[in-house]
Structures are given as C-alpha cells and as structure tokens.
Write a protein that holds these residues in place. Sequence first.
Motif, PDB file in Angstrom:
ATOM      1  N   GLN A   1      11.132  -5.017  -0.330  1.00 43.46           N
ATOM      2  CA  GLN A   1       9.703  -4.705  -0.406  1.00 43.46           C
ATOM      3  C   GLN A   1       8.925  -5.013   0.859  1.00 43.46           C
ATOM      4  OE1 GLN A   1       7.571  -5.662  -4.094  1.00 43.46           O
ATOM      5  NE2 GLN A   1       9.529  -5.934  -5.083  1.00 43.46           N
TER       6      GLN A   1
ATOM      7  N   GLN B   1       0.556  13.816 -10.134  1.00 45.11           N
ATOM      8  CA  GLN B   1       1.889  14.042  -9.572  1.00 45.11           C
ATOM      9  C   GLN B   1       1.777  15.052  -8.437  1.00 45.11           C
ATOM     10  OE1 GLN B   1       4.629  12.761 -11.648  1.00 45.11           O
ATOM     11  NE2 GLN B   1       6.141  13.258 -10.090  1.00 45.11           N
ATOM     12  N   VAL B   2       2.318  14.722  -7.289  1.00 42.38           N
ATOM     13  CA  VAL B   2       2.383  15.726  -6.224  1.00 42.38           C
ATOM     14  C   VAL B   2       3.483  16.710  -6.591  1.00 42.38           C
ATOM     15  CG1 VAL B   2       2.779  16.194  -3.793  1.00 42.38           C
ATOM     16  CG2 VAL B   2       1.588  14.097  -4.480  1.00 42.38           C
TER      17      VAL B   2
ATOM     18  N   ALA C   1       5.265   0.866  -0.192  1.00 45.92           N
ATOM     19  CA  ALA C   1       4.878   1.283   1.154  1.00 45.92           C
ATOM     20  C   ALA C   1       3.560   2.044   1.131  1.00 45.92           C
ATOM     21  CB  ALA C   1       5.970   2.169   1.762  1.00 45.92           C
TER      22      ALA C   1
ATOM     23  N   GLY D   1       1.378  -0.019  -6.419  1.00 44.36           N
ATOM     24  CA  GLY D   1       2.457  -1.017  -6.274  1.00 44.36           C
ATOM     25  C   GLY D   1       3.844  -0.482  -6.533  1.00 44.36           C
ATOM     26  N   GLY D   2       3.972   0.624  -7.254  1.00 48.87           N
ATOM     27  CA  GLY D   2       5.274   1.282  -7.422  1.00 48.87           C
ATOM     28  C   GLY D   2       6.340   0.367  -7.995  1.00 48.87           C
ATOM     29  N   THR D   3       7.453   0.292  -7.292  1.00 49.43           N
ATOM     30  CA  THR D   3       8.584  -0.493  -7.784  1.00 49.43           C
ATOM     31  C   THR D   3       8.212  -1.974  -7.927  1.00 49.43           C
ATOM     32  OG1 THR D   3      10.153   1.083  -6.877  1.00 49.43           O
ATOM     33  CG2 THR D   3      10.983  -1.124  -7.237  1.00 49.43           C
TER      34      THR D   3
ATOM     35  N   MET E   1       8.528   1.899 -15.303  1.00 48.92           N
ATOM     36  CA  MET E   1       9.372   2.763 -14.466  1.00 48.92           C
ATOM     37  C   MET E   1      10.789   2.220 -14.416  1.00 48.92           C
ATOM     38  SD  MET E   1       7.015   3.421 -11.033  1.00 48.92           S
ATOM     39  CE  MET E   1       8.379   3.317  -9.904  1.00 48.92           C
TER      40      MET E   1
ATOM     41  N   ALA F   1       1.350   8.815  -9.226  1.00 51.31           N
ATOM     42  CA  ALA F   1       1.761   9.360 -10.530  1.00 51.31           C
ATOM     43  C   ALA F   1       1.440   8.412 -11.687  1.00 51.31           C
ATOM     44  CB  ALA F   1       3.263   9.653 -10.499  1.00 51.31           C
ATOM     45  N   GLN F   2       1.530   7.092 -11.424  1.00 52.36           N
ATOM     46  CA  GLN F   2       1.284   6.111 -12.489  1.00 52.36           C
ATOM     47  C   GLN F   2      -0.199   5.725 -12.512  1.00 52.36           C
ATOM     48  OE1 GLN F   2       3.930   4.578 -14.426  1.00 52.36           O
ATOM     49  NE2 GLN F   2       5.354   6.027 -13.512  1.00 52.36           N
TER      50      GLN F   2
ATOM     51  N   ASP G   1       9.867  13.223  -1.865  1.00 54.22           N
ATOM     52  CA  ASP G   1       9.527  14.470  -2.568  1.00 54.22           C
ATOM     53  C   ASP G   1       8.817  15.466  -1.651  1.00 54.22           C
ATOM     54  OD1 ASP G   1      10.527  13.364  -4.879  1.00 54.22           O
ATOM     55  OD2 ASP G   1       8.602  13.216  -5.928  1.00 54.22           O
TER      56      ASP G   1
END
Length: 457
Positions: A413, A122-123, A22, A47-49, A313, A42-43, A160
């Motif tokens: 997704q 990282q937040v 998202a 694209g994340g997941t 991940m 963070a990565q 988070d």
Amino acid sequence: MSLPYRTLERRWDVIVAGGGTAGAVAGIAAARTGARVLVVEAQGSLGGTGTNAWVTPLMRNVSGGQNLNRGLTEEIKARLRERGDGAIDPGGNDNWFNPEGLKFVLDDLLHEAGAEVLFHTQVVAPLLDKEQITSLVVHNKGGLQALNASVFIDATGDADIAAGAGVPCHGGDEQGLHQAMSLRFTLAGVDTARLCAFLKAHGQPQASAEFLHFWMVWDRNSSLEPLFRRAVEQGVLLERDGDYFQAFSVPGRPGELSFNCPRIRPDLHDGTDPWQLSEAQVDGRQAITRLTAFCQVFLPGCEDAFVGVVAPMVGVRETRRIQGDYTLSVTDILDCARFEDSICRNHYPVDIHSVKGGAKLLHEREGQAPYFAPDAWHEIPYRCIVPQGVQNLLVPGRAASSTFEAQSSIRVQQNCHSMGEAAGIAAAWAAYDHHGRVRDVNVRVLQDEIRRRGGVV
Ligand SMILES: Cc1cc2nc3c(=O)[nH]c(=O)nc-3n(C[C@H](O)[C@H](O)[C@H](O)COP(=O)(O)OP(=O)(O)OC[C@H]3O[C@@H](n4cnc5c(N)ncnc54)[C@H](O)[C@@H]3O)c2cc1C
C-alpha cells in the motif's frame, strides 16, 4: 461506442479513475497542486483495497531504520492516529490501522484539498482522439455520461482505462496464473488477553495483547500447524484453508482481529473476470464460516467470537500490468537498482501468493541476499507509471509496469501511496503546462517537489 451517452459540459484538469490506495492519494496530490480534480470511484468510499477489501496493516517498507514512504502516506498515518484508528507498536512499527477509519481520513484530505468525488460510478471506457484520451464514459444512477479532462490517472488497479485505450498489458505468471485472491474478514468478541497468552505459550511470540499477529502456512514450521492438521482431520477445515492463514489486531477495535485470508479457490484467480469475482465472494464466505468455527474451537479466547466484517470487495493482488516506458524486473529489485527518474523507494521483498500453493518470499540469489541488507532498497522509475501508446495517462498502483515477480514486491500500500502522490503532481503539471503530455513533465523538478512535500526520492 454505440450506446447513447450524455457529455457533461463541465471539464476537469485531472480525472482519477478509481479512488483506491493510489487513486485517493493521487487525487489529493493533484488538487493540492492546484488542479481541478474529479475522482470517480465504483464503491461508496475511498481507499480501495485498504478500506473496502479490508487489507490491514500497511506492510513495512523500512531501510536503514527509516520509512521509505513519507509525504502523504505519513500524513495519513498521523491522521489515523489522531482518530484512534492508527497505532505504533512497542517495536516502533507505525503501520497498524483501522480500514473503517481510513475511509474518514481520505474523505477529509480529499475534501480539504478541494477535489470532487463521484461515488457509485463505474468507468466504462475511455474515448480517444489519436493518442490522447478526451473523456471517460462512466455509468451510474444518472445513466451513461462522458466526463472530460486534460489528463487521466488510471488507478483502478486493473488498468481498466489503459486496457480500454489500447495500452498493451500483461497479466499473471508465465502460465497466465494470477496471484491468489482473498476475501478478508474480522472476528469480533475475542478475549485478546487470553489469546495472547495462548499464542505466547505456543511458539508465536507477541508484543502485547493490543498488537497480535499470528499465522500458519502448511510446511513452514508454524507452531499452529498441529491444530490445523487436527481441524482438517475432524472436518472443521478443508486442506486448502491452511494454504495461508494470518491474523492481525486492529487499532480502535478492541477484541477484534483482521484475517488476511481465506484464500479463494485456486481456479478463481482472475480479478478482471466478473464471473470469477462473483464466485469468489461465495467461496470466501463459505471459508469464513469454516475458519470462524476453527477459531472458536481451537483458539482459546475465541470461544464467543463472531464475524464482525466481511470485506465488501474481494482482495485482488494482481491482474493487468501495463506495458510502460520501463518495466521493473526482479533483477532490478535484487540489484537495488537506482533510476534517474525515481519516484519511490522500496525495500519490501518479492511476495507471491501463488495459486499453486504456499507463499514465495524471494530473499536471495545464488545464496546471497544483498537486497536484504538492512539499509538496502531499489527505486521505481516514473517511466513505470507512463503507459505506452497514450500521451495523457498515468497508471500508479498495482498495475504499474512490472514483471509478475516485481509487481509482487512493489504492490504494497505505501508504495501505491507514493506512486499515487507522484502521479497526482505530475498530472496537474501536465494539464497546465504540457497540453496533457505526461512525458513532458520534468522529472527532476517533480523529484524536488516530492521531497518538498516530505517524500523520499
Ligand atoms: C488480500 C490482500 C492482502 C494484502 N496484504 C497487504 C498488506 O498486508 N499490507 C499492504 O501494504 N499491502 C497488502 N496488499 C497489497 C495492497 O493492498 C494492494 O496492492 C494495493 O492496495 C493496491 O492499490 P491500488 O491503488 O493499485 O488498487 P486499489 O486500492 O484496489 O484501488 C482501485 C480502486 O479503483 C476502483 N475501481 C476499479 N475499477 C473501477 C472502474 N472501472 N471504475 C471506477 N472505479 C474502479 C476500486 O473500487 C478501488 O477503489 C494486499 C492485497 C491483497 C489483495
């Protein structure tokens, strides 16, 4: 916060926390709307997941023969196909993609839109002035810094930022059990033609050797169950390795299969617990060793297969869900609910990967399945991404406001893309016109803009 941090002098209109499914789309959409955008991830890639947890393909979300997610999600699929990293199968399903290719596509789209990105960051926490977030404290190789913006999008998947800002959150089912996590991997060096012939001859019909999809779940009448039973008896697999097994082809990666498994040990189900996440990596890798041996021994065509990718991940299906201005329920889904402030349409069913075993696909109520009429769908309202108690924050993606069952349906997704696109446009407008207040955005005008960009609302 008592730790020292440095406040950067620069300021953005919109900061997106988490450049995942998202978040990357939200960043692109906000920048295309003219906002100065920073995506904090963070990565080391977007694209994340969908990239770093290696979740492929996109689940289909079709009603009346039409894809319900258009706009940026269609643009992403077209770019993937241009690169040879996306494909349409003989049945017209355009959702096959290579997660590694998606990283490049998202880089390009975000860059072309004019947004900035800060990787490996990282937040840590939001800073607030009453109900307004003023900045996010982040941590990276530069130490602790505070980054200022007018509007924030929490696309961390785990809410988070919302949780840190005091937004009420829920998690898990009625017992607090989250959906199962999985560590996805690939096997390369597969003779897909031989495997395809074997699967076809053993009750798993296939479109072609380029678009393989096969599965086994205990007690679901999978034709592969006897093989799994033998493998357990011979000590190749553990019983729980058959709780969910599924594999797909990947465009642009001939001879490679992506596995939607192994499921992580059921007691490790909380993706916001760093200790559980760490243990999950090891548990997942041990299971990958067993599943690789199983494929080599029991599936013709896989004799010489080797592990190609282990996702960086762990795949997390569900953690915190915000309390928003509206909470989507399973009743809304089964009633095909319509909302005046709709930002997305969904036809994907309730799909719970329960740590109690099996997978639950909820198709019917009292013997009726109106939701599964081929042209049925329900809507997701804007209020589901507006968290309570904060004025300048939006939360698209799997942490949007929904019950445990409803989340399992809307989390796929392409819905995260659509929610992200709506959030990006709305955040940009809130930053210019409404002193950051996301509730003041005119949702009718937002819907017109989503349609103008090719979306379906
Ligand atoms: C194993 C598994 C299988 C699935 N199968 C499918 C499928 O086949 N098809 C399908 O369409 N969907 C599938 N889904 C669902 C779908 O992939 C996810 O629900 C969706 O991608 C979540 O998107 P998101 O944007 O909410 O979160 P994510 O894509 O996870 O994005 C969150 C981003 O935020 C970053 N982040 C998190 N915390 C912080 C922080 N504090 N600071 C900075 N960055 C942070 C993360 O690194 C990540 O990039 C599956 C999910 C899983 C886990």
